[in-house]
Design an enzyme around this catalytic site. Structure first.
Site, mmCIF file in Angstrom:
data_model
loop_
_atom_site.group_PDB
_atom_site.id
_atom_site.type_symbol
_atom_site.label_atom_id
_atom_site.label_comp_id
_atom_site.label_asym_id
_atom_site.label_seq_id
_atom_site.Cartn_x
_atom_site.Cartn_y
_atom_site.Cartn_z
ATOM 1 N N THR A 6 10.673 39.663 3.333
ATOM 2 C CA THR A 6 11.361 39.289 4.551
ATOM 3 C C THR A 6 12.645 40.050 4.783
ATOM 4 O O THR A 6 13.503 40.142 3.915
ATOM 5 C CB THR A 6 11.721 37.791 4.603
ATOM 6 N N LYS A 38 7.968 34.863 10.497
ATOM 7 C CA LYS A 38 9.106 34.169 9.898
ATOM 8 C C LYS A 38 10.166 33.818 10.929
ATOM 9 O O LYS A 38 11.275 33.437 10.587
ATOM 10 C CB LYS A 38 9.697 35.038 8.799
ATOM 11 N N GLY A 50 15.061 32.136 12.236
ATOM 12 C CA GLY A 50 14.305 32.931 11.280
ATOM 13 C C GLY A 50 14.732 32.574 9.876
ATOM 14 O O GLY A 50 15.870 32.161 9.651
ATOM 15 N N SER A 129 15.540 40.477 1.857
ATOM 16 C CA SER A 129 15.580 41.606 0.932
ATOM 17 C C SER A 129 16.063 42.891 1.587
ATOM 18 O O SER A 129 16.743 43.684 0.956
ATOM 19 C CB SER A 129 14.204 41.813 0.305
#
Length: 178
Positions: A6, A38, A50, A129
C-alpha cells in the site's frame, strides 16, 4: 508472516481533493494481489478515506470512522478525533495495525493508533510503504509545476511504484470537487 503493501497519497489543489492508492498486497517476498482497493468514499460520497497496513484492520477502522461520521453528521475533524481517542484507549482497537488518511473538501487528516490526528502544513499526505516516495514526488510537482491534483497523484504514485517494491501501478484514484 508480515503483510506489506500500500501506498496512499492525498493531494489538494485548486479546489480539488484527490486520493489515490496502489493495489499491491505482499506477503513475505511475494506479491499476492495486484488490484486491492484501499480507498473508500464515505458519508454520502463527501469524504475520502484510505488505509495502509493490515487489510482487516484498515477496513475495521474505516467502518468505525464511517459510523462516527454518521453520528456527527459529516464533521470530519470531530469524527477523526473521536476515532483516534477510541483507537488509543480501547484494548481491542489498540492492537489494530493501520494508518488512515481521511479528507473532505476542507480538511485532510492522518489518523494513527497512537492518538495522532495530523493536518499537514502543505496540501499533501502520504502513508504506507511507498508513502514517503509518493509524498516527496507530489511536493516537488506542486512546487514546480501547474499540474492538476489528479495528475500529481497519478504521477507521484507511479514514481513510488518505480522505487518501492511493495507498491505497484494498479491505481485507484478518487476525486472530490468543491
Amino acid at each position: 508472516m508480515e503483510v506489506r503493501g500500500t501506498t496512499i497519497l492525498c493531494v489538494r489543489r485548486n479546489g480539488r481533493t484527490v486520493m489515490g492508492g496502489d493495489g499491491q498486497v505482499t506477503i513475505g517476498s511475494s506479491a499476492i494481489k495486484h488490484t486491492a482497493r484501499k480507498i473508500r468514499r464515505l458519508y454520502k460520497g463527501k469524504v475520502l478515506a484510505g488505509f495502509a497496513g493490515s487489510a482487516a484492520d484498515g477496513l475495521a477502522l474505516l467502518e468505525r470512522f464511517e459510523r462516527k461520521l454518521e453520528e456527527l453528521r459529516g464533521n470530519l475533524i470531530k469524527s477523526a478525533v473521536d476515532l483516534a481517542k477510541d483507537w488509543r484507549m480501547d484494548k481491542y482497537l489498540r492492537r489494530l495495525e493501520a494508518l488512515l488518511i481521511v479528507a473532505d473538501k476542507e480538511s485532510m487528516l492522518l489518523i494513527s493508533g497512537n492518538g495522532d490526528v495530523i493536518e499537514p502544513d502543505e496540501p499533501v499526505l502520504g502513508i504506507g510503504s511507498g508513502g514517503d516516495y509518493a509524498r516527496a514526488a507530489a511536493l516537488a510537482l506542486i512546487r514546480n509545476t501547474d499540474l492538476d491534483a489528479e495528475t500529481i497523484v497519478r504521477k507521484s504514485l507511479e514514481i513510488a511504484g518505480e522505487i518501492c517494491i511493495y507498491t505497484n501501478r494498479e491505481l485507484t484514484v478518487e476525486v472530490l470537487d468543491e
